[in-house]
Design a protein around this motif. Structure first.
Motif, short mmCIF file in Angstrom:
data_model
loop_
_atom_site.label_atom_id
_atom_site.label_comp_id
_atom_site.label_asym_id
_atom_site.label_seq_id
_atom_site.Cartn_x
_atom_site.Cartn_y
_atom_site.Cartn_z
N GLN A 231 -4.11 1.13 1.13
CA GLN A 231 -4.16 -0.53 1.31
C GLN A 231 -3.44 -0.82 2.56
OE1 GLN A 231 -1.48 -1.04 -2.13
NE2 GLN A 231 -2.89 -0.06 -3.61
N ASP A 232 -4.06 -2.21 2.73
CA ASP A 232 -3.59 -3.10 3.88
C ASP A 232 -2.21 -3.61 3.49
OD1 ASP A 232 -3.22 -4.91 5.97
OD2 ASP A 232 -4.98 -5.84 5.91
N ARG A 233 -1.16 -3.03 3.99
CA ARG A 233 0.47 -3.43 3.92
C ARG A 233 0.69 -4.53 4.36
NH1 ARG A 233 3.36 2.31 2.41
NH2 ARG A 233 1.52 3.33 1.65
N SER A 234 -0.48 -5.34 5.28
CA SER A 234 0.11 -6.67 5.71
C SER A 234 -0.17 -7.68 4.80
CB SER A 234 -0.86 -6.73 6.90
OG SER A 234 -2.30 -6.92 6.66
N LEU A 235 -0.89 -7.16 3.55
CA LEU A 235 -1.01 -7.96 2.51
C LEU A 235 -0.27 -7.99 1.44
CD1 LEU A 235 -5.19 -7.25 1.95
CD2 LEU A 235 -4.16 -9.30 3.40
N TRP A 236 1.00 -6.99 1.80
CA TRP A 236 2.08 -7.00 0.73
C TRP A 236 2.91 -8.35 0.76
CZ3 TRP A 236 3.67 -1.13 0.73
CH2 TRP A 236 2.62 -0.37 0.06
N ASP A 237 3.39 -8.71 -0.24
CA ASP A 237 4.42 -9.92 -0.33
C ASP A 237 5.72 -9.29 0.25
OD1 ASP A 237 5.89 -12.07 -0.89
OD2 ASP A 237 4.59 -12.93 -2.48
N SER A 238 6.23 -9.60 1.35
CA SER A 238 7.20 -9.15 1.75
C SER A 238 8.50 -9.95 1.00
CB SER A 238 7.42 -9.24 3.12
OG SER A 238 7.23 -10.56 3.64
N GLU A 239 8.49 -11.03 0.54
CA GLU A 239 9.58 -11.73 0.04
C GLU A 239 9.61 -11.27 -1.32
OE1 GLU A 239 9.18 -15.86 0.08
OE2 GLU A 239 9.03 -16.01 2.54
N MET A 240 8.64 -10.90 -1.86
CA MET A 240 8.59 -10.54 -3.41
C MET A 240 9.10 -8.92 -3.52
SD MET A 240 5.87 -10.37 -6.55
CE MET A 240 5.50 -12.03 -6.31
N ILE A 241 8.92 -8.35 -2.29
CA ILE A 241 9.43 -6.82 -2.14
C ILE A 241 11.19 -6.92 -2.15
CG2 ILE A 241 9.69 -4.95 -0.75
CD1 ILE A 241 6.56 -5.29 -0.31
N ALA A 242 11.50 -7.88 -1.08
CA ALA A 242 12.88 -8.33 -0.59
C ALA A 242 13.79 -8.42 -2.22
CB ALA A 242 13.21 -9.07 0.32
#
Length: 388
Positions: A231-242
Motif C-alpha cells: 500500500q501507498d502509505r502516503s495515502l494513509w490519513d495521518s490525523e485519523m491515525i494520530a
C-alpha cells in the motif's frame, strides 16, 4: 433543519416516547415516520427546535396508531402535552437503545439492522441498499427483530460485549450504495464512547479509526486489492491515525485489556511503520499472544502464524501453522504466503490457486489468482524445469 443532524436525534426521541408509555416497536416506527416527514419538509416548515418538532410529530403518529389498535389492549395512554418548541427533556436514552438493539435474543444480522435504524436513524431503504437486499426483505427482518424484543423492558441491562460486536459487524460491512457503513459505525462508536465508561468501547473506536485511515490505499485500478505491504502509505490519513493512537493509549492506561484494544495495538504498530520493512513484527507477535489469550480464536492463531513468519522466518511461521485447522478460511492463502517466503515456489503457486478457487469474494479471488500466476512465473524463471 439546522443544528444537530436529524439522525443523531433519533435515539433521544425514541427514549422520550418510551418514557411516555409507548412500546419500543411502536415508538421506533413513529419516529421513523416523523424523520421521513422532516427530511421531506420545505424551508418554510423547518422549526427552530428540531428535537421538539420530531417528538411532537412522532408522538401524534404514535397516538393515532394506538387509537386505531385500542382494542388489542386495555391500557390507558397517558397523553402528555405535545411540545411545539421550548425545552425538551435532556435525558439521553441512546445507551439503553444500544443494549436493546443488540439483545442476545436477536441474530447478528437482525441486531445490526435494528441498531442502524433505531440508533443510527437510517431508513429501511438505506439499510437495504447498504446490504444489497430488497427493501421488503429488510423491512421483514427489522419487524421480526422488534417482535423478538417486544417484551424486553427498556430499563433491562444489556451486554456491552454484544453491543461492541454489533458495531464491529457494521464497520466490517464497509461501503455500499449511498450509505458508508464504516463511517456510520465510527459515528456510533464515538457516541457510545461518550456515553459509557468502558475501555473496550474506546479500543473499538481506536481500531476502527486505525483501519479506516488506510482505506484509500486498499484498492487500486478497477477495485484491485492492494495488500498491506504494497500500500501507498502516503495515502494513509495521518490525523485519523494520530487520533486512534491517542484514544488507544488512554484505553490501555485503564489496565483493563480486551480484544479490541489488543487488535487496535496491532493496527497501531502497522500504522507506525513508515515502510513495510520497518514493521515491528516481534511486538506484533506479542500482541497476538495477548489476543490469543483473551479469545482463543483460531482466526487469531492464523494471523499470529503470519506475524511469526515475518518476525522469525518462514519456517517458524509454517511451524506455527501446523497446529491450525486447515479448513479455516484463509488458511490456504496463509500457507501459500509462508511457502513462498520459504522458497517452495511451485507448492506456493498451487496453494494460491486453491485459495483463489475457494474464495467467495470476487476481488479476493482475482487477487489470489494473480498471486498464483506471479509465483508460478517466479518458479519457472528461477529454477527452469522445477515445480518446487
Amino acid at each position: 433543519m439546522n443544528g444537530t443532524p436529524l439522525r443523531e436525534l433519533v435515539p433521544a426521541v425514541i427514549g422520550v416516547l418510551v418514557r411516555r408509555g409507548a412500546d419500543f416497536a411502536s415508538a421506533e416506527d413513529a419516529v421513523q415516520e416523523a424523520l421521513v416527514r422532516a427530511l421531506e419538509a420545505g424551508p418554510e416548515e423547518r422549526p427552530r427546535d428540531p428535537k421538539a418538532w420530531l417528538i411532537s410529530v412522532a408522538w401524534r403518529k404514535f397516538l393515532d396508531s394506538a387509537r386505531a389498535e385500542r382494542t388489542r389492549r386495555g391500557r390507558e395512554l397517558a397523553v402528555a402535552a405535545e411540545p411545539t418548541g421550548g425545552s425538551v427533556p435532556a435525558t439521553d436514552d441512546t445507551l439503553r437503545l444500544y443494549f436493546l438493539c443488540a439483545h442476545p435474543a436477536l441474530s447478528p444480522n437482525s441486531a445490526v439492522a435494528l441498531t442502524l435504524r433505531a440508533v443510527g436513524g437510517l431508513t429501511t431503504r438505506q439499510i437495504a441498499t447498504a446490504y444489497l437486499v430488497p427493501e421488503a426483505t429488510m423491512a421483514q427482518r427489522i419487524s421480526r427483530a422488534k417482535r423478538r424484543i417486544a417484551g424486553v423492558g427498556f430499563e433491562e441491562p444489556g451486554d456491552a460485549a454484544t453491543v461492541l460486536r454489533v458495531l464491529y459487524l457494521v464497520f466490517n460491512e464497509g461501503y455500499s450504495g449511498d450509505v458508508d457503513l464504516a463511517a456510520e459505525a465510527i459515528r456510533l462508536a464515538r457516541q457510545l464512547v461518550a456515553l459509557s465508561d468502558e475501555p473496550e468501547a474506546a479500543g473499538l473506536l481506536a481500531l476502527m479509526l486505525l483501519h479506516h485511515a488506510r482505506r484509500a490505499s486498499r484498492t487500486g485500478t478497477g477495485g484491485r486489492l492492494v495488500p498491506l505491504a504494497e500500500q501507498d502509505r502516503s495515502l494513509w490519513d495521518s490525523e485519523m491515525i494520530a487520533e486512534g493512537v491517542t484514544i488507544l493509549r488512554s484505553a490501555l492506561a485503564r489496565d483493563r485489556l480486551g480484544e479490541y484494544q489488543a487488535q487496535a495495538a496491532i493496527a497501531a504498530l502497522h500504522a507506525d511503520a513508515r515502510t513495510a520493512s520497518e514493521t515491528d513484527w516481534a511486538q506484533i507477535v506479542e500482541w497476538y499472544d495477548e489476543l490469543l489469550r483473551l479469545t482463543g480464536s483460531p482466526i487469531v492463531r492464523l494471523n499470529r502464524a503470519v506475524a511469526v513468519g515475518e518476525a522469525d522466518g518462514a519456517r517458524a511461521g509454517l511451524a506455527a501453522l501446523a497446529d491450525i485447522d486447515p479448513t479455516l478460511p484463509r488458511y490456504t492463502a496463509v500457507a501459500a504466503h509462508l511457502h513462498e517466503k520459504a522458497g517452495t515456489l511451485g507448492h506456493a503457486a498451487k496453494l494460491y490457486a486453491e485459495a483463489a478457487h475457494a474464495a467467495t469474494n470476487l476481488a479476493e479471488r482475482d487477487h489470489l489468482t494473480r498471486e498464483a500466476a506471479r509465483v508460478r512465473h517466479r518458479a519457472r524463471t528461477s529454477w527452469p524445469g522445477r515445480e518446487d
